[in-house]
Design an enzyme around this catalytic site. Structure first.
Site, PDB file in Angstrom:
ATOM      1  NE  ARG A  21      -3.501  -0.309   2.531  1.00  0.00           N
ATOM      2  CZ  ARG A  21      -4.530  -0.798   1.847  1.00  0.00           C
ATOM      3  NH1 ARG A  21      -5.089  -0.053   0.903  1.00  0.00           N
ATOM      4  NH2 ARG A  21      -4.976  -2.010   2.075  1.00  0.00           N
ATOM      5  CD  GLU A  44      -3.849  -6.344  -1.455  1.00  0.00           C
ATOM      6  OE1 GLU A  44      -4.525  -5.361  -1.078  1.00  0.00           O
ATOM      7  OE2 GLU A  44      -3.780  -7.398  -0.806  1.00  0.00           O
ATOM      8  CB  THR A  73      -8.242  -1.001  -1.859  1.00  0.00           C
ATOM      9  OG1 THR A  73      -7.243  -1.323  -0.888  1.00  0.00           O
ATOM     10  CG2 THR A  73      -9.232  -0.047  -1.196  1.00  0.00           C
ATOM     11  CE  LYS A 133      -9.024  -7.946   2.561  1.00  0.00           C
ATOM     12  NZ  LYS A 133      -8.068  -6.900   2.150  1.00  0.00           N
ATOM     13  N   GLY A 163      -2.672  -6.519  11.015  1.00  0.00           N
ATOM     14  CA  GLY A 163      -1.929  -6.636  12.261  1.00  0.00           C
ATOM     15  C   GLY A 163      -1.043  -7.862  12.379  1.00  0.00           C
ATOM     16  N   GLY A 182       0.759  -6.448   5.728  1.00  0.00           N
ATOM     17  CA  GLY A 182       0.629  -5.021   5.470  1.00  0.00           C
ATOM     18  C   GLY A 182       1.818  -4.215   5.957  1.00  0.00           C
ATOM     19  CB  SER A 183       1.993  -1.305   8.247  1.00  0.00           C
ATOM     20  OG  SER A 183       1.457  -1.903   9.413  1.00  0.00           O
TER      21      SER A 183
END
Length: 209
Positions: A21, A44, A73, A133, A163, A182-183
């Site tokens: 992202r 992704e 998204t 998901k 998370g 993710g992050s």
């Protein structure tokens, strides 16, 4: 190869999805090269990133034969069609929109919508989802997912997303078929070297999963 076989084959190789992202087209190729070198084979690019379709087209052209490239998204059937036009093979959404799922299935692409309740899970499955998901996983637990698995068929892969860190992956062992990263894997502005190190830590953590 049909969507179900495509997804199951990719998850069998490595059950991790790299969520990039905020990545920009000018930097996406070296970042994905580092991710793939670490062993992750599903990538992704969320559509709320800068110029996402440009990034996706670059990735399909360079890595499409070696990795499963997709968009995240995805919120409309129109965007699902744009994803298909790039040559990408995966459509991922944060929600259960049956029109998006049905269009993705019609296009022959892998559909991975986000769900949180059994009702949402079955709405997605009935619309043609390839997998699911659990999102946000940080607001759920392996115990909750295990309870849902009493009714959600095991033939439908479920990824825990939200998370997830290398330290928490082992908690989900036996509950899900993989993870969206993710992050803890990538944040906007992160370089390829750091992203590669993060990816390698996640792959190493699979030994406990």
């Amino acid at each position: 190869m049909d969507a179900k076989t495509l997804l199951n084959t990719a998850l069998g190789r490595c059950p991790l999805v790299a969520i990039l992202r905020g990545v920009r087209p000018a930097e996406v190729e070296p970042i994905v090269e580092a991710v793939l070198a670490a062993g992750i084979g599903i990538v992704e690019v969320p559509l709320n990133s800068p110029e996402p379709f440009d990034s996706i087209e670059r990735l399909v052209a360079r890595f499409g034969n070696d990795a499963l490239i997709g968009a995240g998204t995805v919120l409309s059937p129109e965007d699902a069609r744009r994803v298909a036009d790039t040559g990408a093979q995966v459509v991922i959404s944060p929600n259960v929109d049956t029109k998006v799922i049905a269009e993705t299935a019609r296009l022959g692409l892998v559909s991975l919508p986000g769900y949180f309740t059994p009702s949402e899970a079955f709405a997605a499955i009935n619309a043609g989802a390839t997998g699911l998901k659990l999102f946000p996983a940080e607001a759920a637990s392996p115990k909750i997912l295990n309870a849902q698995r009493a009714v959600i068929p095991r033939t439908v892969p479920i990824l825990a997303v939200g998370g997830i860190t290398p330290d928490t992956m082992s908690n989900w062992s036996g509950s899900c078929e993989g993870f969206g990263l993710g992050s803890a894997l990538y944040k906007a502005g992160m370089d390829a070297e750091q992203t590669g190190r993060n990816a390698a830590a996640f792959v190493a953590a699979l030994e406990t999963f």
